[in-house]
Each structure stands twice: as C-alpha cells, then as structure tokens.
Design a protein around this motif. Sequence first.
Motif, PDB file in Angstrom:
ATOM      1  N   ILE A   1       0.828  -1.130   0.008  1.00  0.00           N
ATOM      2  CA  ILE A   1       0.126  -0.096  -0.052  1.00  0.00           C
ATOM      3  C   ILE A   1       0.830   1.321  -0.131  1.00  0.00           C
ATOM      4  O   ILE A   1       2.044   1.176   0.417  1.00  0.00           O
ATOM      5  N   ASP A   2       0.449   2.131  -0.481  1.00  0.00           N
ATOM      6  CA  ASP A   2       1.237   3.504  -0.676  1.00  0.00           C
ATOM      7  C   ASP A   2       1.104   4.083   0.652  1.00  0.00           C
ATOM      8  O   ASP A   2       0.497   3.970   1.671  1.00  0.00           O
ATOM      9  N   ALA A   3       2.620   4.448   1.166  1.00  0.00           N
ATOM     10  CA  ALA A   3       2.765   5.109   2.554  1.00  0.00           C
ATOM     11  C   ALA A   3       1.816   6.276   2.861  1.00  0.00           C
ATOM     12  O   ALA A   3       1.112   6.149   4.010  1.00  0.00           O
ATOM     13  N   GLU A   4       1.277   7.199   1.958  1.00  0.00           N
ATOM     14  CA  GLU A   4       0.204   8.105   2.441  1.00  0.00           C
ATOM     15  C   GLU A   4      -1.057   7.464   2.802  1.00  0.00           C
ATOM     16  O   GLU A   4      -1.786   8.200   3.532  1.00  0.00           O
ATOM     17  N   HIS A   5      -1.417   6.241   2.525  1.00  0.00           N
ATOM     18  CA  HIS A   5      -2.775   5.701   2.654  1.00  0.00           C
ATOM     19  C   HIS A   5      -2.515   4.810   4.073  1.00  0.00           C
ATOM     20  O   HIS A   5      -3.700   4.174   4.357  1.00  0.00           O
TER      21      HIS A   5
END
Length: 564
Positions: free
Chosen positions: A431-435
């Motif tokens: 998963i993308d870090a910002e999410h």
Amino acid sequence: MSAPEKKLFAGSLSLICLSLLVLAGAYIFAHRVELPAVGGDNTEALIGTPRLINPLYASTNDADADLASLIYSGLMTWDPAQGYINDLADSVTVSDDRLSYTVRVKQNAKFSDGEPVQARDVVFTYSALQDPDYRSPLASDFSDIKIEQVDDQTVLFTLKNPDPSFTHKLTTGILPENLWSDILAQNVPLASLNLQPIGSGPYAFQEFTKDKKGSIRTYTLKRNTHYYGTEPKIEKFIFKFYPDESSATQALINKNVEAVGYVAFEHRGAVENNHGVNLVYSAIPRGTALFFNKENALLKNAAIRLAIAQAIDKNKIVSEVLSSHATVMNGPLFPGTTAFDSAFTGTTFDPSAAASGLDTAGFQKPVGATLRQIPLTAVQKAAKKTETTEQTIPELMFTLTTISSEEFVRVAEEIKDELSLLGIGITIKTIDAEHLMSDVVVTQDFELLLASNYGATNPDPFFFWHSSQTGKGGFNVAQYQNAEVDKLLEKARAAKTEEEQDVFSRQMQALLVKDVPAVFLYQSMYTFAEPKKIHLNPPPQLRIPSDRFANVEDWYIKTKQTLK
C-alpha cells in the motif's frame, strides 16, 4: 686572499646556504600542518518546499526543519557525541524538587542582525508555543509550564510535575521578540519573516529565488558573522528543492547539486556509484516491526505469535537485506537512549523451538505438505460428522501488509521465505505510504503489518504501547492492552529522575515483549550524501533528519597551511 682561496670560500658559503635551505625546507615540510579555513560553498538537494522557516512550525516539514536548524539556535542543543548540552544557555540550574529550571542566557549571544539575544526573546518564543492562537504543533510539550523573565539574561521555567527530559525540550529555536511581537498570532504564518528569518544560529538568510509558479527554487544561507559559537567554515549553503527522492537523486547524478539531504533505500546504489560524494549512514529512532492484529482469531493464539517471532532471523535481515545499514532491535527501546539495555535479547531466533511450539499447539504439517494445517475445533469436528463430502482442512496462512517501497518489500519477502520454512504461508500486500494510516492502521485492515514507528525527538514508548493510544487517531498499531504495562509506562512518565524512568521503561519492555504483540526487527539508518570536498565527521546517530547539521561548524572545504 688569493683567487683560489676566494673560490673555495664562495663555494663553501654556497654549500652552507644550500644546506640551510634544505634543512629549513625539511623542517617546514615536517612541521607543516593543514588547518580548516573559511571558504567554499555547498549546493544541496532537499525534498519538499520551504513554507514556514520558523521554530514554532518547522517540525512538520523537513525542508523547513533543515533550514531552521542552521538559522536558529535554542537554549539547549543536541550533540552527536555528548547528547543534550547548553547552547544559548550559559547555565541551567535545577531546584531540588526538580520543578524549577533557571536558565541564564549567554551574554555574547546575538541574532544575525546584531541584536542581543535576551530573556525577553526566550519568554516570547515559549509563550507563543503555549498560545493556542499560534497553533504550534509543539504546544502540548509546554502546556503545563509557567515561564517568567527574572532579568535581562535569566528565565525561570516552573513545572507542575517533574519531567526528567524537560531540558531535551529546550532545543526550540529562539525568535527575536522585537521583530515578532507586533504581528498578530493569526497572521504569523503569513509573515515575510518566515521566509526571510532572523535567528541566532551559525548561518543567516541571504536570498531565495522563485520559479514562474511562485514556488521557491533556491535558498541561500551565508555564515552568520554574529554567531557566538565556533566560527562556521563553509561560506555558503545553497539549497535546491525537488518534489521527491527520485528527482533529488537524479539532480545529483546530473551534477545539478553536490549533495542530497535524504537518499532513499532504492537510490543508494546509484549514489554509491557517484565517485564525487560520500554516502553517510546515521542511526535514527525509526523502529521497524511486524505487528499482529489480535482481532484475528488465529493471531489471538500466543503460540502462533511466539512461533513467528522465533522463526524470523533479524540478523539475516539486517546483514543481507539491508547490507548491515541497520541495527537489530529486540524491544521498543532504541539504542542510544539511556533506557536501552544491550543485554536484553527479547525473543531469540530459534526455528526449532518455533516448529515444536506449533506442533504442540496442534498446528501440524502433514508428511509431504508445504504448509501447516489449522486444527479442527470441536464444533468443526461435529459438523464434519454430518457431512457426506470430504471437508478441506484449512492451511495456516496470513496476509502481510506493508508499504510499497523497495526496503519494506524486500524485508517482507525475506520474512515470507523464513516463515515458509516453518510451514506458514504468507501473501504480501503493498500500500502507498500516504494511505497506510487511514486505510490500514485506523481501520485495522491487516493480519500482519510490516511498518515503522518513528520516535523523532522524543522516542517515548507510551505513544505506541499504552492502551489509551488504541483506537482512531492513536499510534498503538497493534491495539495492545496490558494493565501492568500501562502502569509502568505511566510511572516512567511520572519519574523524577532519568535513572528511575529508565528502570520502569526496562520493566515495561520485558513484559511487553513477553506478550508478543509485535516482532521488533531493526532500527533504520538515515542516509544522506555530501560531496567528498567537504571534510566532516558524520554523526553516528540522529534524533531527526536535520540533526545531520548538528556539528556543521566543524565542516570545512578550504584549508590553510601553518607550522605546528
């Protein structure tokens, strides 16, 4: 004197002079030393855009924090070799009950505009931090503290409760009261002083340039000629700003910059191949762990959690996956902190014990099978008797969620390989870090989670392991709850001395690790690149990324020769 005698005398005199010259040259050569000299500049890539180069707000933006660390100075500073030491403070006197801190400001301290640093500037800065109208993210650290000016050079801090780490909080840069006091609190973020600051640090603002869209393109700092500390040697720092790690690294490769403030794991190889720079690794309080979601019916079983912990070879992860650019962690206390106990081994790598534990708990691996099977409960067995078709026995498998970065994916793959040897199947989900926080941590949408806790300037385990930090908005990722651990965390916070605090922290660590809410893996290294032309002594550890400039006064490019 005859002609032959004159020739002999002249020759002897020449030989004597030549010998003296040789001896003098040899003496100079033997006793010549090179010393650091003022001169030279450095162009460095930073990620992000400066917005508020102001100690009240800079902690939320790495670019702001880097610039603020060079422009401002605080009462205390963090030194890589000595820890927290006096900076603007000439002396700090603590009362016997540890509730009063009397701080005397250095007489020779000046701001970069030549104005003296005085007690009124300290009182203004910390009062602004406390004022909710300023909306400083640091406000909670000073909410119950009274600040008074005793005289022009002396400030008194009065605490409601003892805080062994209070002086650690006095590293906030001091603002000049005469420039800021007339600006309304709600207008402070709009003030031009945020981009053209006046501070008392080793460097001072010189200029910045903007692109056509109005974004800052370059930002130049010059030596602060009024600096009260050791004279900085590098004449200028020129910073250029890039949106991400990839573009910053590419700027270095293309020789648009000479240094990069942060080199991501996946870009280290490219930077290491650049012969003009040194890649510097410094430990930082970012701990990576494998967290268990105990809402999962299988992970409520302590035998499974312990087996997973025993089956993971942390040393192999650090040495092979991370090329030894990390430090093994056996608990939540970071190396480099006073509470850290190097003798604490936590859960040791023991794959045989892991296999035996699962066997005993009923998670058997049939002959010829790859994965272990989940034992049938009494209810499942009863249901099976009524079935006319053969029931498929489920296998022991979990989904491991992690950030979609090369470092975490590689570590996840190694964990997958090691657990497969134990007979546990792993599916990796990225998963993308910002999410991560909103989509995984808050919702608890994971079974196993490979992620990091970042302690920053205050690696207090309370935030990550106290039961009050569970639920939405909390940092207790594993939703861990243990009343005894809570009490020890609270006692550590209420301790009057650092020694007492450390005792409680170590007791807490022993209990927590025994419960296995997570597998503590490693402490990360912060990586940055500086040109080889710069002579520097890299700090072995940092609290925050901007600490790489902690001993910037000792950096130099130019040298001068002198006799020792």
